[in-house]
Each structure stands twice: as C-alpha cells, then as structure tokens.
Design an enzyme around this catalytic site. Structure first.
Site, mmCIF file in Angstrom:
data_model
loop_
_atom_site.group_PDB
_atom_site.id
_atom_site.type_symbol
_atom_site.label_atom_id
_atom_site.label_comp_id
_atom_site.label_asym_id
_atom_site.label_seq_id
_atom_site.Cartn_x
_atom_site.Cartn_y
_atom_site.Cartn_z
ATOM 1 N N LYS A 12 44.114 62.596 18.086
ATOM 2 C CA LYS A 12 45.097 62.001 17.156
ATOM 3 C C LYS A 12 46.335 62.888 17.069
ATOM 4 O O LYS A 12 47.460 62.430 17.159
ATOM 5 C CB LYS A 12 44.478 61.819 15.765
ATOM 6 C CG LYS A 12 43.449 60.730 15.659
ATOM 7 C CD LYS A 12 44.007 59.325 15.604
ATOM 8 C CE LYS A 12 44.116 58.598 16.869
ATOM 9 N NZ LYS A 12 43.014 58.366 17.729
ATOM 10 N N ARG A 66 49.947 40.172 12.927
ATOM 11 C CA ARG A 66 48.700 39.833 12.223
ATOM 12 C C ARG A 66 47.694 39.183 13.163
ATOM 13 O O ARG A 66 46.518 38.990 12.797
ATOM 14 C CB ARG A 66 48.983 38.882 11.056
ATOM 15 C CG ARG A 66 49.890 39.422 9.983
ATOM 16 C CD ARG A 66 50.161 38.381 8.900
ATOM 17 N NE ARG A 66 48.919 38.023 8.240
ATOM 18 C CZ ARG A 66 48.416 38.697 7.201
ATOM 19 N NH1 ARG A 66 49.049 39.775 6.761
ATOM 20 N NH2 ARG A 66 47.293 38.344 6.628
ATOM 21 N N GLU A 101 48.421 62.831 20.249
ATOM 22 C CA GLU A 101 49.085 61.537 20.504
ATOM 23 C C GLU A 101 50.359 61.357 19.702
ATOM 24 O O GLU A 101 51.330 60.818 20.191
ATOM 25 C CB GLU A 101 48.124 60.401 20.119
ATOM 26 C CG GLU A 101 47.074 60.071 21.115
ATOM 27 C CD GLU A 101 46.384 58.783 20.742
ATOM 28 O OE1 GLU A 101 45.613 58.785 19.769
ATOM 29 O OE2 GLU A 101 46.611 57.783 21.415
ATOM 30 N N LYS A 131 49.374 50.702 23.952
ATOM 31 C CA LYS A 131 48.253 50.380 23.070
ATOM 32 C C LYS A 131 47.009 50.040 23.877
ATOM 33 O O LYS A 131 45.911 50.440 23.539
ATOM 34 C CB LYS A 131 48.609 49.216 22.143
ATOM 35 C CG LYS A 131 47.504 48.863 21.161
ATOM 36 C CD LYS A 131 47.106 50.053 20.304
ATOM 37 C CE LYS A 131 45.870 49.797 19.491
ATOM 38 N NZ LYS A 131 45.328 51.033 18.859
ATOM 39 N N HIS A 154 31.994 81.775 23.495
ATOM 40 C CA HIS A 154 31.845 81.811 24.967
ATOM 41 C C HIS A 154 33.195 81.754 25.656
ATOM 42 O O HIS A 154 33.298 81.255 26.779
ATOM 43 C CB HIS A 154 30.937 80.656 25.409
ATOM 44 C CG HIS A 154 29.567 80.734 24.806
ATOM 45 N ND1 HIS A 154 28.632 81.674 25.174
ATOM 46 C CD2 HIS A 154 29.016 80.036 23.785
ATOM 47 C CE1 HIS A 154 27.543 81.529 24.458
ATOM 48 N NE2 HIS A 154 27.731 80.536 23.594
ATOM 49 N N ASN A 206 43.559 31.193 7.302
ATOM 50 C CA ASN A 206 43.382 32.626 7.545
ATOM 51 C C ASN A 206 42.231 33.063 6.668
ATOM 52 O O ASN A 206 42.274 32.925 5.448
ATOM 53 C CB ASN A 206 44.650 33.409 7.178
ATOM 54 C CG ASN A 206 44.416 34.912 7.276
ATOM 55 O OD1 ASN A 206 43.560 35.349 8.037
ATOM 56 N ND2 ASN A 206 45.150 35.686 6.496
ATOM 57 N N GLY A 207 41.141 33.542 7.297
ATOM 58 C CA GLY A 207 39.979 33.977 6.510
ATOM 59 C C GLY A 207 38.697 33.644 7.248
ATOM 60 O O GLY A 207 38.697 33.325 8.437
ATOM 61 N N GLU A 230 38.126 63.831 18.178
ATOM 62 C CA GLU A 230 39.001 62.704 17.777
ATOM 63 C C GLU A 230 40.209 63.224 17.009
ATOM 64 O O GLU A 230 41.339 62.776 17.226
ATOM 65 C CB GLU A 230 38.200 61.701 16.958
ATOM 66 C CG GLU A 230 39.006 60.564 16.348
ATOM 67 C CD GLU A 230 39.747 59.709 17.366
ATOM 68 O OE1 GLU A 230 39.497 59.839 18.584
ATOM 69 O OE2 GLU A 230 40.610 58.924 16.947
ATOM 70 N N CYS A 267 45.132 36.484 10.334
ATOM 71 C CA CYS A 267 45.997 35.577 11.087
ATOM 72 C C CYS A 267 47.322 35.454 10.336
ATOM 73 O O CYS A 267 47.448 35.863 9.205
ATOM 74 C CB CYS A 267 45.366 34.193 11.170
ATOM 75 S SG CYS A 267 43.710 34.205 11.854
ATOM 76 N N TRP A 302 44.098 35.506 14.988
ATOM 77 C CA TRP A 302 43.280 36.647 15.391
ATOM 78 C C TRP A 302 41.846 36.142 15.280
ATOM 79 O O TRP A 302 41.326 35.981 14.163
ATOM 80 C CB TRP A 302 43.495 37.865 14.501
ATOM 81 C CG TRP A 302 42.632 39.028 14.898
ATOM 82 C CD1 TRP A 302 41.442 39.417 14.342
ATOM 83 C CD2 TRP A 302 42.842 39.938 15.986
ATOM 84 N NE1 TRP A 302 40.919 40.495 15.000
ATOM 85 C CE2 TRP A 302 41.751 40.845 16.007
ATOM 86 C CE3 TRP A 302 43.843 40.086 16.927
ATOM 87 C CZ2 TRP A 302 41.641 41.877 16.948
ATOM 88 C CZ3 TRP A 302 43.740 41.116 17.863
ATOM 89 C CH2 TRP A 302 42.660 41.980 17.868
HETATM 90 C C1 AGP Z 1 43.340 56.325 20.966
HETATM 91 O O1 AGP Z 1 44.119 56.651 19.830
HETATM 92 C C2 AGP Z 1 44.187 55.868 22.120
HETATM 93 N N1 AGP Z 1 45.061 54.839 21.765
HETATM 94 C C3 AGP Z 1 43.365 55.608 23.375
HETATM 95 O O2 AGP Z 1 42.648 56.773 23.662
HETATM 96 C C4 AGP Z 1 42.357 54.449 23.294
HETATM 97 O O3 AGP Z 1 41.301 54.776 22.422
HETATM 98 C C5 AGP Z 1 41.779 54.232 24.699
HETATM 99 O O4 AGP Z 1 42.835 53.863 25.563
HETATM 100 C C6 AGP Z 1 40.688 53.153 24.746
HETATM 101 O O5 AGP Z 1 41.236 51.931 24.355
HETATM 102 P P1 AGP Z 1 40.212 50.719 24.026
HETATM 103 O O6 AGP Z 1 39.395 51.171 22.847
HETATM 104 O O7 AGP Z 1 41.097 49.559 23.703
HETATM 105 O O8 AGP Z 1 39.359 50.495 25.226
#
Ligand code: AGP
Length: 612
Positions: A489, A27, A492, A607, A508, A100-101, A485, A2, A74
C-alpha cells in the site's frame, strides 16, 4: 452498488439520463439501460458493458420522451449481460423498473410467480420484484402505487427503485430502503438519482428520500409518503458540494471512500451467509462441492498483488483450521513453471477484478491439468469467475481506487467463512471454537467502524514520517501477510520504498538496515507470538530504529516501547488481519496525500492488470 437516474419534465429525458449514468459509472459499469415512454408506449434499450456501449446501441433510435429512467449496473444476481441489464419490463409489458440493492427473499417469490404462469427473461431479483408488484396490482385491482406499497412490506432486503407505467406517462414512482435516492427540484421538472452528481448541473435544491418512503414524482409535483400511505413533508436542502466531491461521496479520494466503506462492504459480504447465532455459514459454492473440498489433499492459492497477500493469510487459516496443506503461488510464476497438479488438488483463485491476465492464464493451465478451481472474486461474471468450477463473490462493490483496500478485507471475510465451513465439515475444529470464531467474524464490521471513528492519530503519524526514504513492515503469523500488504500500500500510493518481512527474520540480515532514519512498522496485535514480537521491537529500538506499532487497544506494553502506535480493537488472531490492515491502509493514504500524489491513480499503475 448500481447507478440510478430518472427524469420527468420539459426537457428531452434521454440526454439528461445518459449524461447522469456516465457520472454514476463509478457505482457500477458492467451493463446499462434506459426506459422511456413515448406516445403511450414503453421503449427500453439496454446493453452489456459501459454506458458508451448503450449510446452506440441507441444511436439510430427515436428517443423522444419527457419521462425516463436509466441504470448502470454492478451485478449481484445474474451475470453481466444484455438480458440481466436494467430496466426490466413486467410480463404485461406495461411497467418498467430499475433497482439498486438486493432482494434477499426473491427466490420463494419467484417460485410462486412461476406457478402462476409468470415468465422471466433474466436471472435478476429485480425482475421478480417487478412482476410481484404487477401480480399484486392485478389481484387487488389496486393502483400501481398501492401495489408497490404492499410488495415493499413483504420483501426483505435493500432497494432503491424507479418504476414507470406506460399508461401513466406523467409519473415516476420511486422508493428506497438502504440504497440512496436523491430528488432534484427543478422548475417544472424533477431529477432522481443515486447521488447528486447527475443533478447538480440542473439544480442545487434536493430532497434526500428516507428509508421506507415512496415518492410520487410528476413534472411539477413531488409527493412523499411512508409505507403506511401517510404523506411526509419533503425536506429540501441546498447542495454545497462540487460535482467531483459528490462522486466520491464527500471524500477527497475514492481510496479514502473505499477504506471507509469497509464496515458496510464486510457486512454485505457476510450478510445472508454468516448466521453466527445458529452456527450457519451459507456458501452454495462450498456446499455443492463439499466432498471435493473436505477430501482435498492440497490447496493452492493463486493470485497477484494484494490478492496474493489475502492468499497468504488464508494459508495460515486453512492449515490451522482445516488441516489441509496450502501453497500460495504468484500467478505470474505459477503459469510458467509447469506446476505439478495432482488429482485432489484444489485451486483457490483470488481476484478483485476477475480479469488479471496472469491469474487467468495460470488458472486456464491448471484447469487443463484437471484442477478444481474455486474463485474468490469481486466482479460478478468476470473471466475468472466464469472460468471457476465454483466460487463465492466478495460483494465489495466497485473498487475504483487503484490501491486495493475494501476488496482485500472482502477477500479475507470470504476466505474465513470458507475455512470455517470446511473445518466444521471435516471436524477439524471443535464446536466451541467454531462458534467463537463465527461471533468474532460477525463483530468485525463494527470493530472496523470503531477504527475509522477517529483517524487524526494516523494522520499525525503520516505527517511525521512522510519524508522517510525507506520503511520496513514486520509481522509474525497471521500478521506477516498484513505487513506485506501494508508495505505494498505504501509503495503504491507514496512511491516510498517499503519492504514487508517476517519479524523473526530480521536477525538473519535485514536488521543491518536499521538506524535512526528507518521507520519500522510492527503489526503487533495480541496473538500467540506476542512475547516474541515484543523482543523484536526491542531489537529495533536497541539500534535506534523508529518503531510505529499497530497494537491491540488492551495492550499496555508495546505502546510504551513504540515511538507511535495505531490501535485496533481486540480480536482473535485468525480474524485480526481484517482489523490490523485498516490502519496501514490509512497510513499509506495519508502519506501519499501529504506528499501531494494522486492516490487514486498512482503513477505507472492500472486498476486491473489485464496484460502480462
Ligand atoms: C493492489 O493494491 C494492487 N492494485 C494490485 O496488486 C492488485 O491487487 C493485483 O493487480 C491483483 O488484482 P486482482 O485482485 O484484480 O486480480
């Protein structure tokens, strides 16, 4: 995590506090509040939502005061709401506190206070601590400072607290253990905050309060003491960071900060839940629904993006350890497919934000069909968390970087604990194997810290391959989802086309892609597939492909074959994804930075995808 701000001095406190809270919203931002003292009276305003909501709340209020404390939350205990927002006020109405904690032993303290007739307006551990302090003050007829000192010796957990008393409008009392506290030294004024970002525009002279210290702060005096009531000499340092860098904890980007937070966030995720030496896993969401879970006929993991990759790792985990059939579904497909949901089906929803539209609607549809939903979510009180029948939070803290990193490893840590707990209850795992995996999981935070100690090799590899136009990421078994994954990354944050694939599938068709311009990343930590993946590496080398390997530190074969190798500590294969993903997070980060992109806010992305 927080954000905390306090002010005492010649200025009006509210403007300093509200501006500081905005600087600390990274935060935590699910609710915020402020407490002021004016003419011997506490004035407390608090509101669910971002700091801007609080500003709207107080627009017509008399905010005159030269002392105040403010908080942006948070949530860890108690979902985001007006009543759970800080500051909290003691039963007597005299004291206000922000925190905060996490107070780990708040439940027995609360039960004792309830027996004494104390009442609670919130679900928070903070309100319990505040009334605990008040109770001690009353019973011991002591000063507030002494009561605080006694209370802090009896609680277990982490804290940064600011405490004010309406009967003493010239003093803020602060204390810290485990959560940061910085005090800015002004002329006839002092500033207190979780980091220097709310302070730096007023003064660059600061004191970083140490663990187990209490600060008694007046406009023109700062006294530091330890819990033994012995005065400590404040060590004044000069800030040399700019504001932007401070918000990122000194890192260049939130993404790098969050990658480096992982030893602590994984530890926070396991703390109080995984007790390896006694073989305990404490997850109330599982314990309260154990019958449903151990008799599950099928588990369906529903998620998107990185969270979907966590579900794929969990598929291997749950099938191997719990012997329960698992399917992993893209939420965006699952929601429209009119899926078959049978009685005895368990849906595990995985989401960092808890607000992803596709996942949310998929769950609503499944719930209508009678499914039991278990949420693995980071954001406390989020829509998916509230929709779930039960759940376990990942406690990864706010994840600001759009590319998910610490939330992914938090998800893996929770899913590992769930799988182990169900397997133990079902008897599908031997006691020896169970205890072995608990110890493996317990060791993960320090092993991640070991990977992060020196990233120069990964930075070199990123620089070497940053101009490639395509990447392949290959893995087998538990490392196949990690390969996916890693590819996500890289896509993205560097906008390079990257594809994850099961290593054995290359023959294949996709192996036609391989030539001397194609970097192929092998997630090749030591596991049951090791000999097979060595062959896969040879197949790529035979076609002049460039091989970048993620390998176990004890490996003496693959590093001799690969063009470049990123090492991780040895770990059991079912836990290894928590380690093998970290070099891939760093590789994508450094490639994105080398290409000059904004890795915290990549183009076209958000996000939390709260739209279809
Ligand atoms: C991952 O790096 C991305 N930001 C995106 O794929 C994300 O994981 C996906 O939109 C799911 O989001 P969530 O975990 O908040 O549901």
């Amino acid at each position: 995590m927080c954000g905390i701000v306090g002010y005492i001095g010649h200025r009006q406190a509210y403007p300093v506090i509200i501006k500081g809270l905005k600087r600390l919203e990274y935060r935590g931002y699910d609710s915020s509040g402020v407490a002021l003292i004016d003419e011997g009276k506490l004035k407390v305003y608090k509101k669910k939502g971002k700091v801007a909501e609080l500003e709207d709340e107080v627009v017509d209020k008399n905010l005159s005061s030269h002392i105040g404390i403010g908080h942006t939350r948070w949530a860890t205990h108690g979902e985001p709401s007006d009543r759970n927002a800080h500051p909290h006020v003691s039963n007597s109405g005299e004291f206000a506190m922000i925190h905060n904690g996490i107070i780990e032993n708040y439940v027995p303290i609360k039960n004792d206070l309830l027996k004494k007739g104390y009442t609670f307006k919130s679900d928070t551990d903070t309100e319990v601590l505040l009334n605990f302090i008040e109770d001690i003050k009353k019973n011991n007829n002591s000063t507030l400072e002494e009561a605080l000192r006694i209370a802090l010796k009896r609680i277990v957990g982490a804290y940064c607290i600011l405490l004010i008393d309406q009967n003493d409008p010239d003093t803020i009392i602060a204390a810290r253990k485990g959560s940061p506290l910085v005090i800015g030294i002004g002329k006839g004024e002092h500033f207190l905050a979780s980091d220097a970002s709310p302070i730096i525009e007023y003064t660059k002279e600061v004191v970083y309060v140490n663990d187990y210290e209490i600060a008694i702060v007046k406009a023109d005096e700062l006294v530091l003491k330890n819990l033994g009531n012995e005065k400590q000499t404040p060590f004044i340092t000069k800030l040399d960071m700019e504001l932007a860098a401070i918000e990122k904890g000194g890192y260049d980007h939130f993404m790098l900060k969050e990658i480096n937070e992982q030893p602590d966030t994984i530890f926070d995720c396991l703390r109080g839940r995984l007790i390896a030496h006694t073989g305990q896993i404490n997850l109330s969401g599982i314990e309260n629904n154990l019958d449903i879970l151990i008799n599950a006929q099928r588990i369906v993991m529903v998620a998107c993006g990185t969270s979907w990759h966590a579900g794929l790792v969990a598929e291997y985990l749950f099938e191997e350890l719990c012997r329960i059939p698992v399917e992993v579904e893209y939420a965006s497909e699952f929601r429209y497919r009119n899926p078959i949901i049978n009685k005895g089906d368990i849906i595990i929803a995985i989401s960092q934000s808890g607000e992803t539209a596709d996942t949310l609607v998929a769950l609503e549809n499944a719930k209508e069909k009678g499914a039991f939903i278990f949420g693995v979510v980071n954001a406390v009180g989020s829509s998916i968390a509230r929709l779930s029948n039960a759940g376990a939070y990942t406690h990864s803290g706010p994840e600001i970087g759009v590319a998910s990193t610490k939330a992914f490893t938090g998800q893996l840590a929770v899913l590992s604990m769930i799988a182990l707990k169900i397997a133990k209850a079902k008897g599908t795992i031997t006691d020896g194997r169970y205890m072995e995996l608990l110890k493996e999981l317990e060791a993960i935070p320090e092993k991640v810290r070991e990977i992060l100690l020196d990233t120069t090799n990964i930075q070199r590899i990123a620089e070497k391959y940053k101009d490639a136009t395509d990447f392949l990421f290959l893995g087998r078994g538990y490392n196949f989802p990690v390969a996916l994954e890693g590819a996500l990354k890289l896509k993205e944050v560097s906008y390079i086309h990257a594809e994850g694939y099961p290593a054995a599938e290359m023959k294949h068709g996709p192996i036609a892609l391989v030539d001397e311009n194609l970097p192929v990343v092998f997630v090749a930590t030591k596991d049951r597939y090791y000999e097979k993946i060595v062959s896969n590496v040879q197949e790529i080398k035979a076609r002049k492909g460039k091989v970048i390997a993620v390998a176990t530190m004890s490996d003496t074969v693959i590093p001799t074959m690969a063009d470049d190798t990123m090492f991780v500590p040895d770990a059991d294969e079912v836990i290894a994804p928590l380690l093998s993903v970290v070099p891939l997070q760093l590789l994508s980060y450094y490639v994105g930075v080398a290409k000059g992109f904004d890795v915290d806010k990549p183009r076209n992305l958000a996000k939390s995808v709260t739209v279809e």
